[in-house]
Design an enzyme around this catalytic site. Structure first.
Site: not given
Ligand SMILES: *Cc1c(COP(=O)(O)O)cnc(C)c1O
Length: 379
Positions: A98, A46, A170
């Site tokens: 998102y 972990r 992000d």
């Molecule tokens: C898919 C996505 C997420 C979340 O990711 P997961 O791997 O599905 O948990 C976050 N931000 C964006 C822009 C995404 O496209």
């Protein structure tokens, strides 16, 4: 080393015991110690696993950052960032986010006393105006999902720096291939590695990257304390996917550009959302902070009816009707009933997300085939 070399080699060395060129999948939960407390960097999986370490180093290198941490999903990585904060802390984010990020903010962390405001982050002024005394973080996506709005990362980072507010970007849509937010002043970059980084629609994962030693320590503590880690096989699949990121993105981008221009010229299409189009409001900023506008295209048909959009996305043969994005295969979806269903209708409306919007994740197939498929589906 250049990006196209780093995707293949960063964080990876041939296995010292066998010479295996691929990083082994270390399927082990624990590591043997010679005497209590004398381990060779790994104690328990972990806390750390060599396959995961290779991926963490690789992703840090791609973002031109010092540290990487991998998680079981993009949202597990989001969860770890939010755990840096406390009840009463305020976050400013984009109104075109998102859906899952919006959901964890408002339906999980808000109940622990955190506060969130969502603004049109394509305007730096609106972000600045939303900052309060208790604002601790600005959370951006650029390009946004699904309207592909562009935020000026460098400008927002200046605002955040002055007030000691953490800036998280992000970078799932752009990938480090097209945009490197740390160099533009972001403190943390988040990825859903499920998308372009993995690239083959076969694994779910997430990552955080930072160059700040203290932040890295705090996030690594949360990663271990909360435990939302990816397994070694998931890390291996992601590492393998990343090796072709540079070449895949080249094709994603050129296909998306051709599809966006073709849709834009089609009389059946009312509006195309793609930062590569000269009349896109974020075109200039995108040109400045991205090396290409990416592989995502959204559009609205003339008539703007939800029913017509639902029928169109059900008629394609090559574009698969599915959530997610960033894989080699082209996907089509209807955000309002699929990826963005978790966002309340009034919030969607305020953000300009039409009920008839169609979103494409343009894959790396032959662009002529893709165009023919859409042409027939639009009908
Ligand atoms: C898919 C996505 C997420 C979340 O990711 P997961 O791997 O599905 O948990 C976050 N931000 C964006 C822009 C995404 O496209």
């Amino acid at each position: 080393m250049k990006f196209s070399t780093r995707v293949i080699h960063a964080g990876q060395v041939p296995d010292p015991s066998t010479g295996a060129i691929m990083t082994p999948v270390y399927l082990t939960s624990t590591y043997v110690q010679k005497s209590p407390g004398t381990h060779q960097g790994f104690e328990y999986s972990r806390t750390g696993n060599p396959t995961r370490s290779a991926l963490e180093q690789n992703l840090a290198s791609l973002e031109m950052a010092k540290h990487g941490l991998c998680f079981a999903s993009g949202l597990a990585a989001t969860d770890a960032v939010l755990k840096l904060f406390q009840s009463g802390d305020h976050v400013v984010s984009s109104d075109d986010l998102y859906g899952g990020s919006h959901r964890i903010f408002t339906q999980v962390f808000q109940q622990f006393g955190m506060q969130f405001d969502f603004v049109d982050a394509s305007s730096s002024q609106k972000v600045a105006d939303a900052i309060q005394e208790n604002t601790r973080m600005v959370w951006l996506e650029t390009p946004t999902n699904p309207l592909l709005k562009i935020t000026d990362i460098a400008e927002i980072s200046k605002i955040c720096r002055e007030k000691s507010i953490l800036l998280v970007v992000d970078n799932t849509f752009a990938t480090p291939c097209l945009q490197q937010p740390i160099a533009l002043g972001a403190d943390i970059v988040l990825h859903s590695t499920t998308k372009y980084l993995g690239g083959h629609s076969d694994v779910v994962g997430g990552a955080l990257v930072t160059s700040d030693d203290d932040l890295h320590q705090r996030l690594a503590f949360i990663q271990n304390a909360s435990g939302a880690i990816p397994g070694p096989l998931d890390c291996f699949l992601t590492l393998r996917g990343v090796k072709t990121l540079d070449v895949r993105m080249e094709r994603h981008c050129s296909n998306a550009d051709q599809i966006a221009r073709w849709l834009n010229d089609d009389p059946r299409v009312d509006r195309v959302y793609f930062p590569g189009l000269e009349d896109h409001p974020g075109h200039e900023v995108a040109n400045r902070q991205m090396s290409a506008p990416g592989g995502m295209v959204s559009f609205v048909l003339v008539g703007d009816t939800e029913q017509e959009a639902r029928e169109t996305v059900s008629r394609t043969k090559i574009f698969a009707l599915a959530e997610s994005l960033g894989g080699v295969e082209s996907l089509i979806e209807h955000p309002v009933s699929m990826t963005h269903g978790a966002i309340p209708p009034e919030v969607r409306k305020a953000a300009g997300l039409s009920d008839s919007l169609i979103r494409l994740s343009v894959g790396i197939e032959d662009v002529g085939d893709l165009q023919e498929d859409l042409d027939a589906a639009i009908g």
